[in-house]
Design a protein around this motif. Sequence first.
Motif, short mmCIF file in Angstrom:
data_model
loop_
_atom_site.label_atom_id
_atom_site.label_comp_id
_atom_site.label_asym_id
_atom_site.label_seq_id
_atom_site.Cartn_x
_atom_site.Cartn_y
_atom_site.Cartn_z
N HIS A 117 0.83 -1.20 0.00
CA HIS A 117 0.00 0.00 0.00
C HIS A 117 0.88 1.26 0.00
O HIS A 117 1.74 1.43 0.86
N PRO A 118 0.66 2.18 -0.95
CA PRO A 118 1.51 3.37 -1.03
C PRO A 118 1.42 4.26 0.20
O PRO A 118 2.37 4.96 0.54
N GLY A 119 0.27 4.23 0.89
CA GLY A 119 0.14 5.05 2.10
C GLY A 119 1.11 4.63 3.18
O GLY A 119 1.55 5.47 3.98
N LEU A 120 1.47 3.36 3.19
CA LEU A 120 2.41 2.88 4.21
C LEU A 120 3.85 3.29 3.92
O LEU A 120 4.68 3.29 4.82
N ARG A 121 4.12 3.65 2.66
CA ARG A 121 5.44 4.20 2.36
C ARG A 121 5.61 5.57 3.04
O ARG A 121 6.70 5.93 3.46
N LEU A 122 4.49 6.31 3.16
CA LEU A 122 4.54 7.59 3.86
C LEU A 122 4.75 7.37 5.35
O LEU A 122 5.48 8.13 6.00
N VAL A 123 4.13 6.32 5.89
CA VAL A 123 4.33 5.98 7.30
C VAL A 123 5.80 5.65 7.53
O VAL A 123 6.42 6.13 8.49
N GLU A 124 6.37 4.84 6.65
CA GLU A 124 7.79 4.48 6.78
C GLU A 124 8.69 5.71 6.71
O GLU A 124 9.67 5.83 7.46
N TRP A 125 8.35 6.63 5.80
CA TRP A 125 9.12 7.87 5.66
C TRP A 125 9.07 8.68 6.95
O TRP A 125 10.09 9.20 7.42
N GLY A 126 7.87 8.77 7.55
CA GLY A 126 7.74 9.49 8.80
C GLY A 126 8.53 8.85 9.93
O GLY A 126 9.17 9.54 10.72
N VAL A 127 8.50 7.53 9.99
CA VAL A 127 9.26 6.80 11.01
C VAL A 127 10.76 7.05 10.81
O VAL A 127 11.50 7.27 11.78
N LYS A 128 11.19 7.03 9.57
CA LYS A 128 12.62 7.23 9.26
C LYS A 128 13.12 8.57 9.81
O LYS A 128 14.14 8.63 10.51
N TRP A 129 12.37 9.63 9.52
CA TRP A 129 12.86 10.95 9.91
C TRP A 129 12.62 11.24 11.38
O TRP A 129 13.42 11.95 12.01
N ARG A 130 11.56 10.69 11.96
CA ARG A 130 11.39 10.83 13.41
C ARG A 130 12.55 10.16 14.14
O ARG A 130 13.10 10.71 15.10
N SER A 131 12.93 8.98 13.67
CA SER A 131 14.00 8.23 14.32
C SER A 131 15.34 8.92 14.18
O SER A 131 16.12 8.99 15.14
N ARG A 132 15.62 9.41 13.00
CA ARG A 132 16.95 9.97 12.75
C ARG A 132 17.10 11.39 13.28
O ARG A 132 18.15 11.76 13.81
N LEU A 133 16.06 12.20 13.15
CA LEU A 133 16.16 13.59 13.60
C LEU A 133 16.03 13.72 15.11
O LEU A 133 16.71 14.52 15.74
N PHE A 134 15.12 12.93 15.69
CA PHE A 134 14.83 13.07 17.11
C PHE A 134 15.35 11.90 17.95
O PHE A 134 15.18 11.90 19.17
N GLN A 135 15.95 10.90 17.30
CA GLN A 135 16.45 9.71 18.00
C GLN A 135 15.34 9.09 18.86
O GLN A 135 15.52 8.83 20.05
N LEU A 136 14.19 8.86 18.23
CA LEU A 136 13.03 8.30 18.94
C LEU A 136 12.48 7.09 18.20
O LEU A 136 11.35 7.12 17.69
N PRO A 137 13.24 6.01 18.12
CA PRO A 137 12.67 4.78 17.55
C PRO A 137 11.67 4.16 18.50
O PRO A 137 11.76 4.35 19.72
N TYR A 138 10.71 3.43 17.96
CA TYR A 138 9.74 2.71 18.77
C TYR A 138 10.08 1.23 18.79
O TYR A 138 10.95 0.76 18.05
N GLY A 139 9.36 0.48 19.59
CA GLY A 139 9.67 -0.92 19.79
C GLY A 139 9.61 -1.77 18.54
O GLY A 139 10.33 -2.77 18.42
N ASP A 140 8.72 -1.41 17.58
CA ASP A 140 8.63 -2.23 16.36
C ASP A 140 9.86 -2.05 15.47
O ASP A 140 10.01 -2.76 14.47
N GLN A 141 10.75 -1.13 15.82
CA GLN A 141 12.01 -0.98 15.09
C GLN A 141 13.14 -1.80 15.72
O GLN A 141 14.28 -1.73 15.28
N VAL A 142 12.83 -2.60 16.72
CA VAL A 142 13.75 -3.53 17.36
C VAL A 142 14.86 -2.79 18.10
O VAL A 142 15.97 -2.59 17.58
N ILE A 143 14.58 -2.41 19.31
CA ILE A 143 15.55 -1.69 20.14
C ILE A 143 16.59 -2.68 20.69
O ILE A 143 16.25 -3.78 21.13
N PHE A 144 17.86 -2.27 20.66
CA PHE A 144 18.93 -3.09 21.22
C PHE A 144 19.90 -2.22 21.99
O PHE A 144 20.07 -1.02 21.69
N LEU A 145 20.56 -2.80 22.97
CA LEU A 145 21.49 -2.08 23.83
C LEU A 145 22.31 -3.06 24.64
O LEU A 145 21.99 -4.26 24.70
#
Length: 239
Positions: A117-145
Amino acid sequence: MREKISVIIPVLNEAHQVQRVLAPLKVVSDLEVIVVDGGSHDQTVERAKAMGVTVTSSRPGRARQMNQGAKLATGDILLFLHADTRLPEGFTASVRQALSQPNAIAGAFELKIDSPHPGLRLVEWGVKWRSRLFQLPYGDQVIFLKAATFHQLEGFPDLPIMEDFELVRRLKLLGQIVIVSQSVLTSNRRWSKLGILQTTLLNQLIIIGYFLGVDPGQLARWYRGRSPFNSRFPTKKRD
């Protein structure tokens, strides 16, 4: 000597998914896999045990389940994987490399949703920039430490929702959250249930509600299907 990685997977009634997520992990060397069941009523536990991984149980709640898995883990690195998400090939090298970077305190992956679904590509884009700009990944991105860091922070806070968000906020105070360029592949079931727009709006409402002090139990009920527009905003009790 390479640092050992422990993969911790919280599950609840995931009989149709659990073997799919475990199968690729079986061929990875130097990997410990721990499945933590929260009281499944289907064949989740039996199917996980059939894959030859460590299976344990805890009270339901993703935070509690992941904390229980972390107590049993023997790895130097802890990686928290949702049952509907699959890791990319070569993820162990990416994890070790990310955590070896200067000032790195934790990491996560880019997100790809299993749907054309093309709408989910926009969701992925939003996740990408939220994660990289604000360093705020969520659990579905597989957090490790590092396990030592996780235990220093006393694990995930015992919340019915937003436990990943709160852990990441605490980690940011200690160092950098590295976002690996590889993507994990997650199920589209959340978005297909409510629709892309409603799911996105609900996710944002949950975050706003959390910052406003809405009771996490209420937020969890909204997330699991009870409409927030039919409820008042009860706030957390203040001391």
